[in-house]
Design a protein around this motif. Structure first.
Motif, PDB file in Angstrom:
ATOM      1  N   ASP A   1       0.829  -1.209   0.000  1.00 32.20           N
ATOM      2  CA  ASP A   1       0.000   0.000   0.000  1.00 32.20           C
ATOM      3  C   ASP A   1       0.864   1.260   0.000  1.00 32.20           C
ATOM      4  OD1 ASP A   1      -2.232  -1.525  -0.049  1.00 32.20           O
ATOM      5  OD2 ASP A   1      -2.729  -1.279   2.071  1.00 32.20           O
ATOM      6  N   GLY A   2       2.006   1.195  -0.683  1.00 28.20           N
ATOM      7  CA  GLY A   2       2.864   2.367  -0.823  1.00 28.20           C
ATOM      8  C   GLY A   2       3.754   2.648   0.359  1.00 28.20           C
ATOM      9  N   GLU A   3       3.751   1.813   1.395  1.00 30.04           N
ATOM     10  CA  GLU A   3       4.567   2.038   2.583  1.00 30.04           C
ATOM     11  C   GLU A   3       5.529   0.867   2.783  1.00 30.04           C
ATOM     12  OE1 GLU A   3       2.046   2.704   5.897  1.00 30.04           O
ATOM     13  OE2 GLU A   3       1.221   4.596   5.124  1.00 30.04           O
ATOM     14  N   VAL A   4       6.718   1.187   3.321  1.00 30.04           N
ATOM     15  CA  VAL A   4       7.742   0.168   3.553  1.00 30.04           C
ATOM     16  C   VAL A   4       7.307  -0.734   4.706  1.00 30.04           C
ATOM     17  CG1 VAL A   4      10.147  -0.244   4.156  1.00 30.04           C
ATOM     18  CG2 VAL A   4       9.547   1.700   2.693  1.00 30.04           C
ATOM     19  N   GLN A   5       7.301  -2.051   4.420  1.00 30.73           N
ATOM     20  CA  GLN A   5       6.929  -3.026   5.443  1.00 30.73           C
ATOM     21  C   GLN A   5       8.154  -3.787   5.958  1.00 30.73           C
ATOM     22  OE1 GLN A   5       3.737  -3.346   6.595  1.00 30.73           O
ATOM     23  NE2 GLN A   5       3.239  -1.632   5.231  1.00 30.73           N
ATOM     24  N   THR A   6       9.091  -4.110   5.068  1.00 23.80           N
ATOM     25  CA  THR A   6      10.290  -4.867   5.440  1.00 23.80           C
ATOM     26  C   THR A   6      11.489  -4.241   4.739  1.00 23.80           C
ATOM     27  OG1 THR A   6       8.955  -6.883   5.536  1.00 23.80           O
ATOM     28  CG2 THR A   6      11.345  -7.160   5.558  1.00 23.80           C
ATOM     29  N   GLU A   7      12.613  -4.177   5.455  1.00 23.22           N
ATOM     30  CA  GLU A   7      13.829  -3.600   4.886  1.00 23.22           C
ATOM     31  C   GLU A   7      15.027  -4.469   5.286  1.00 23.22           C
ATOM     32  OE1 GLU A   7      15.975   0.791   4.526  1.00 23.22           O
ATOM     33  OE2 GLU A   7      14.170   0.508   5.745  1.00 23.22           O
ATOM     34  N   SER A   8      15.857  -4.851   4.306  1.00 21.56           N
ATOM     35  CA  SER A   8      16.997  -5.738   4.569  1.00 21.56           C
ATOM     36  C   SER A   8      18.216  -5.248   3.806  1.00 21.56           C
ATOM     37  CB  SER A   8      16.687  -7.175   4.146  1.00 21.56           C
ATOM     38  OG  SER A   8      15.534  -7.655   4.791  1.00 21.56           O
ATOM     39  N   GLN A   9      19.402  -5.590   4.325  1.00 22.01           N
ATOM     40  CA  GLN A   9      20.671  -5.282   3.669  1.00 22.01           C
ATOM     41  C   GLN A   9      21.587  -6.497   3.801  1.00 22.01           C
ATOM     42  OE1 GLN A   9      22.332  -1.685   5.262  1.00 22.01           O
ATOM     43  NE2 GLN A   9      20.987  -0.378   4.036  1.00 22.01           N
ATOM     44  N   ILE A  10      22.142  -6.937   2.673  1.00 15.37           N
ATOM     45  CA  ILE A  10      23.040  -8.088   2.678  1.00 15.37           C
ATOM     46  C   ILE A  10      24.164  -7.834   1.688  1.00 15.37           C
ATOM     47  CG2 ILE A  10      21.213  -9.726   3.275  1.00 15.37           C
ATOM     48  CD1 ILE A  10      21.195 -10.586   0.327  1.00 15.37           C
ATOM     49  N   GLY A  11      25.201  -8.677   1.762  1.00 20.01           N
ATOM     50  CA  GLY A  11      26.267  -8.671   0.776  1.00 20.01           C
ATOM     51  C   GLY A  11      26.262  -9.991   0.016  1.00 20.01           C
ATOM     52  N   VAL A  12      26.396  -9.919  -1.310  1.00 16.83           N
ATOM     53  CA  VAL A  12      26.365 -11.126  -2.138  1.00 16.83           C
ATOM     54  C   VAL A  12      27.751 -11.316  -2.745  1.00 16.83           C
ATOM     55  CG1 VAL A  12      25.226 -12.307  -4.052  1.00 16.83           C
ATOM     56  CG2 VAL A  12      23.938 -10.664  -2.656  1.00 16.83           C
ATOM     57  N   GLN A  13      28.362 -12.443  -2.443  1.00 21.91           N
ATOM     58  CA  GLN A  13      29.691 -12.759  -2.952  1.00 21.91           C
ATOM     59  C   GLN A  13      29.650 -12.997  -4.466  1.00 21.91           C
ATOM     60  OE1 GLN A  13      32.461 -12.637  -1.249  1.00 21.91           O
ATOM     61  NE2 GLN A  13      31.532 -12.318   0.771  1.00 21.91           N
ATOM     62  N   PRO A  14      30.792 -12.782  -5.131  1.00 17.16           N
ATOM     63  CA  PRO A  14      30.828 -13.009  -6.581  1.00 17.16           C
ATOM     64  C   PRO A  14      30.514 -14.459  -6.931  1.00 17.16           C
ATOM     65  CG  PRO A  14      33.032 -12.626  -5.698  1.00 17.16           C
ATOM     66  CD  PRO A  14      32.089 -12.282  -4.617  1.00 17.16           C
ATOM     67  N   GLY A  15      29.645 -14.623  -7.932  1.00 19.04           N
ATOM     68  CA  GLY A  15      29.269 -15.961  -8.381  1.00 19.04           C
ATOM     69  C   GLY A  15      28.319 -16.671  -7.448  1.00 19.04           C
ATOM     70  N   LYS A  16      27.752 -15.987  -6.457  1.00 21.86           N
ATOM     71  CA  LYS A  16      26.864 -16.625  -5.482  1.00 21.86           C
ATOM     72  C   LYS A  16      25.434 -16.087  -5.613  1.00 21.86           C
ATOM     73  CE  LYS A  16      30.188 -18.998  -3.527  1.00 21.86           C
ATOM     74  NZ  LYS A  16      30.227 -20.474  -3.606  1.00 21.86           N
ATOM     75  N   GLN A  17      24.506 -16.780  -4.916  1.00 24.90           N
ATOM     76  CA  GLN A  17      23.106 -16.366  -4.848  1.00 24.90           C
ATOM     77  C   GLN A  17      22.691 -16.213  -3.396  1.00 24.90           C
ATOM     78  OE1 GLN A  17      20.670 -19.200  -6.942  1.00 24.90           O
ATOM     79  NE2 GLN A  17      21.050 -18.273  -8.957  1.00 24.90           N
ATOM     80  N   GLU A  18      21.825 -15.211  -3.143  1.00 24.59           N
ATOM     81  CA  GLU A  18      21.267 -15.019  -1.808  1.00 24.59           C
ATOM     82  C   GLU A  18      19.769 -14.760  -1.960  1.00 24.59           C
ATOM     83  OE1 GLU A  18      22.685 -15.396   0.997  1.00 24.59           O
ATOM     84  OE2 GLU A  18      24.817 -15.459   0.431  1.00 24.59           O
ATOM     85  N   THR A  19      18.992 -15.241  -0.978  1.00 28.27           N
ATOM     86  CA  THR A  19      17.543 -15.058  -1.000  1.00 28.27           C
ATOM     87  C   THR A  19      17.146 -14.058   0.084  1.00 28.27           C
ATOM     88  OG1 THR A  19      17.192 -17.301  -1.815  1.00 28.27           O
ATOM     89  CG2 THR A  19      15.309 -16.180  -0.816  1.00 28.27           C
ATOM     90  N   ILE A  20      16.326 -13.065  -0.286  1.00 28.98           N
ATOM     91  CA  ILE A  20      15.824 -12.050   0.651  1.00 28.98           C
ATOM     92  C   ILE A  20      14.317 -12.220   0.740  1.00 28.98           C
ATOM     93  CG2 ILE A  20      15.707  -9.598   1.195  1.00 28.98           C
ATOM     94  CD1 ILE A  20      18.077  -9.157  -0.657  1.00 28.98           C
ATOM     95  N   VAL A  21      13.803 -12.365   1.958  1.00 27.95           N
ATOM     96  CA  VAL A  21      12.376 -12.561   2.190  1.00 27.95           C
ATOM     97  C   VAL A  21      11.808 -11.321   2.866  1.00 27.95           C
ATOM     98  CG1 VAL A  21      10.619 -13.996   3.299  1.00 27.95           C
ATOM     99  CG2 VAL A  21      12.705 -15.055   2.390  1.00 27.95           C
ATOM    100  N   GLY A  22      10.625 -10.892   2.426  1.00 33.84           N
ATOM    101  CA  GLY A  22       9.973  -9.735   3.032  1.00 33.84           C
ATOM    102  C   GLY A  22       8.485  -9.778   2.797  1.00 33.84           C
ATOM    103  N   LYS A  23       7.761  -8.817   3.383  1.00 35.41           N
ATOM    104  CA  LYS A  23       6.309  -8.740   3.251  1.00 35.41           C
ATOM    105  C   LYS A  23       5.947  -7.504   2.437  1.00 35.41           C
ATOM    106  CE  LYS A  23       5.019 -11.270   7.431  1.00 35.41           C
ATOM    107  NZ  LYS A  23       4.216 -11.254   8.674  1.00 35.41           N
ATOM    108  N   GLY A  24       5.148  -7.742   1.395  1.00 33.30           N
ATOM    109  CA  GLY A  24       4.728  -6.656   0.522  1.00 33.30           C
ATOM    110  C   GLY A  24       4.478  -7.179  -0.869  1.00 33.30           C
ATOM    111  N   ASP A  25       3.861  -6.330  -1.719  1.00 36.56           N
ATOM    112  CA  ASP A  25       3.583  -6.738  -3.096  1.00 36.56           C
ATOM    113  C   ASP A  25       4.519  -6.059  -4.091  1.00 36.56           C
ATOM    114  OD1 ASP A  25       2.649  -4.175  -2.816  1.00 36.56           O
ATOM    115  OD2 ASP A  25       0.791  -4.511  -3.934  1.00 36.56           O
ATOM    116  N   GLU A  26       5.491  -5.303  -3.578  1.00 36.66           N
ATOM    117  CA  GLU A  26       6.455  -4.636  -4.445  1.00 36.66           C
ATOM    118  C   GLU A  26       7.773  -4.508  -3.689  1.00 36.66           C
ATOM    119  OE1 GLU A  26       6.444  -0.839  -7.541  1.00 36.66           O
ATOM    120  OE2 GLU A  26       5.076  -0.872  -5.831  1.00 36.66           O
ATOM    121  N   VAL A  27       8.883  -4.650  -4.418  1.00 35.20           N
ATOM    122  CA  VAL A  27      10.196  -4.585  -3.787  1.00 35.20           C
ATOM    123  C   VAL A  27      11.087  -3.641  -4.590  1.00 35.20           C
ATOM    124  CG1 VAL A  27      11.134  -6.541  -5.074  1.00 35.20           C
ATOM    125  CG2 VAL A  27      12.124  -5.937  -2.871  1.00 35.20           C
ATOM    126  N   GLU A  28      11.928  -2.922  -3.894  1.00 32.13           N
ATOM    127  CA  GLU A  28      12.911  -2.040  -4.525  1.00 32.13           C
ATOM    128  C   GLU A  28      14.301  -2.500  -4.107  1.00 32.13           C
ATOM    129  OE1 GLU A  28      12.835   2.590  -5.074  1.00 32.13           O
ATOM    130  OE2 GLU A  28      13.818   2.130  -3.173  1.00 32.13           O
TER     131      GLU A  28
END
Length: 519
Positions: A252-279
């Motif tokens: 609904d246009g408001e931030v519900q979840t906010e996360s910060q991570i570092g992703v190593q080269p050649g790797k994958q990371e999964t970020i989970v949050g609540k909302g219908d849109e992510v930036e």
């Protein structure tokens, strides 16, 4: 009659005379004057009432003219047509290309004696709440008389949380046409032109600005409450360095979840949050930032691949091979320059005839390869620097010994013998403003006096040839019969002309230089 009686009689007669005189003077002079004064006041009041009535009628006429200028037509059918087109245009301008607009056949009269009718349409649309609200506001903010009524807004949650159904009526006035018989002030009043050259003023001059509706558009009071859904982002980092990732999940246009991570080269990371849109906001190792936004519409995880940014490290390895195309053996020497600038020359190696040999990989700044044929003749050396693929030094076949060449003897073709008695005395190059072109001239003194030859003039020939140009050394003459070029030296007679070693115009410069070096 006594003296007292006489005085009483005289006093009575005087009083009677004064009374009679008062009524005579009042009736002849004072009464008419007072009446005239009263009549003047009455006439002045009547005049003011009439002028006030006239001004009121003019004011009413002006208001009538203003109303008429913002209505479509005096003809009700024509007003219905134009009004319907105006409503469709307003709807299209606000994103509704096919709105449901229905004509209300029944009309309403304003009062029993005014002759003013109200015509109206019913409009039904179904779309996002903010878009529907914008259409409704546009119907109010029109340049014609508009009456918006019976507004209903119903949520359509089955088709989306922001979808509403908007229903309302829009009416306008149809005024009666007045003539001079009604009043001279109302005669000739025109309605709104069909296609005005200049836009009309807005009908409502007190309409609130858009900022007043900002809260209504930002807050959909018809939206039902729903908890924010859980979604996830799979971040893939193909860059060769660590990337910092920040993720903000919106609902609904408001931030519900906010996360910060570092992703190593050649790797994958999964970020989970609540909302219908992510930036996603990322930062590369060199500080360069990037941003990406994504709306979750199917409930599936979003796989986001970070764009590659950091350039690859420069290669440090030289993968070298020798390819000999010669029929005999050749000796090859390598000179290696290290990163610190030190040099090392390896012992010569023998490469077999017509063979290719891989020398392997070298970690060096550069390698210079030189080869020598079995005859002792050197092959052109070549320097190699680090690269990503194999680099090959080619030893070509030995060149054949050059054959002894006999210089070609240029035999002069038969040209007309030079005329005697003519001397080149001047050379000119200038821009002819009259003809707007560059001109070149050769001035000659002859038996008949001074003569001027113009370059390009085929009629005035020199020894059967044509002057084609001049240079500081003399004039250049082309002999069309033999194809020869001659230089007529400045200060010399025609008999001192020199044949130039040139067959084409582009060879003249070299031929003139060759002649000047020999003379």
């Amino acid at each position: 009659m006594t003296a007292s009686e006489k005085r009483l009689v005289i006093l009575f007669c005087s009083a009677l005379g004064l009374f009679v005189g008062y009524y005579i003077v009042s009736g002849v002079f004072i009464g008419p004057a007072q009446k005239a004064k009263k009549d003047l006041v009455d006439y002045t009041n009547e005049k003011q009432k009439l002028e006030s009535l006239k001004n009121s009628e003019m004011n009413f006429a002006e208001r009538w003219r203003n109303f008429a200028a913002h209505t479509f037509s005096y003809d009700k059918n024509q007003a219905f047509d134009w009004f319907g087109e105006a409503l469709k245009d307003t709807a299209a301008a606000n994103g509704f290309t096919a709105p449901d607009i229905k004509k209300k056949t029944s009309t309403t009269k304003l009062g029993r004696k005014t002759g003013i009718e109200v015509i109206s349409y019913e409009i039904n649309v179904k779309d996002e709440y903010a878009k529907a609200l914008k259409l409704l506001r546009a119907m109010y903010d029109a340049d014609y008389v508009s009456l918006v009524s019976d507004v209903t807004i119903t949520p359509e949650s089955r088709e989306g949380r922001d979808i509403v159904k908007l229903k309302f009526q829009v009416g306008t006035l149809v005024l009666p046409r007045l003539s001079k018989d009604d009043t001279r002030f109302y005669a000739g009043v025109e309605t709104m032109p069909r296609n005005p050259e200049t836009p009309l003023d807005k009908w409502r001059d007190d309409f609130p600005p858009e900022s007043a509706f900002a809260l209504f558009e930002a807050r959909n009071i018809f939206r039902e409450y729903m908890p924010p859904p859980a979604n996830s982002v799979i971040v893939d980092n193909p860059d060769r360095k660590l990337v910092g990732i920040g993720a903000k999940f919106y609902w609904d246009g408001e931030v519900q979840t906010e996360s910060q991570i570092g992703v190593q080269p050649g790797k994958q990371e999964t970020i989970v949050g609540k909302g219908d849109e992510v930036e996603i906001t990322g930062v590369y190792a060199d500080g360069t930032e990037f941003k990406q936004r994504h709306a979750f519409r199917d409930g599936k995880a979003w796989s986001y691949k970070v764009p590659s940014h950091t350039p690859e490290e420069p290669p440090k390895i030289i993968n070298l091979a020798i390819d000999s195309r010669d029929a005999d053996e050749a000796r090859v020497t390598l000179t290696i320059v290290n990163e610190d600038g030190s040099r090392k020359t390896l012992l010569p190696m023998v490469i077999g005839p017509e063979s290719k040999q891989s020398l392997g990989e070298f970690e060096a700044k550069e390698i210079t390869v030189a080869a020598v044929y079995d005859t002792g003749r050197a092959v052109t050396p070549k320097t190699f620097r680090p690269g990503t693929s194999e680099q090959v030094y080619l030893v070509p076949k030995k060149p054949e010994d050059p054959k002894e060449t006999v210089p070609e003897v240029v035999v002069a073709k038969n040209d007309i013998e030079p005329a005697t008695g003519y001397t080149v005395t001047g050379l000119l190059t200038y821009h002819d403003k009259f003809e707007n072109r560059d001109r070149q001239e050769m001035i000659v003194n002859g038996p008949d006096g001074r003569e001027i030859f113009v370059a390009g003039n085929t009629e005035n020939q020199i020894d059967g040839g044509v002057l084609i140009a001049v240079c500081p050394l003399g004039g250049i003459v082309y002999m069309p019969e033999t194809g020869n070029y001659y230089l007529y030296p400045r200060g010399q007679g025609f008999e001192m002309r020199a044949r130039l070693n040139a067959e084409r115009p582009e060879q003249l410069a070299m031929a003139i230089q060759e002649w000047s070096q020999q003379n």
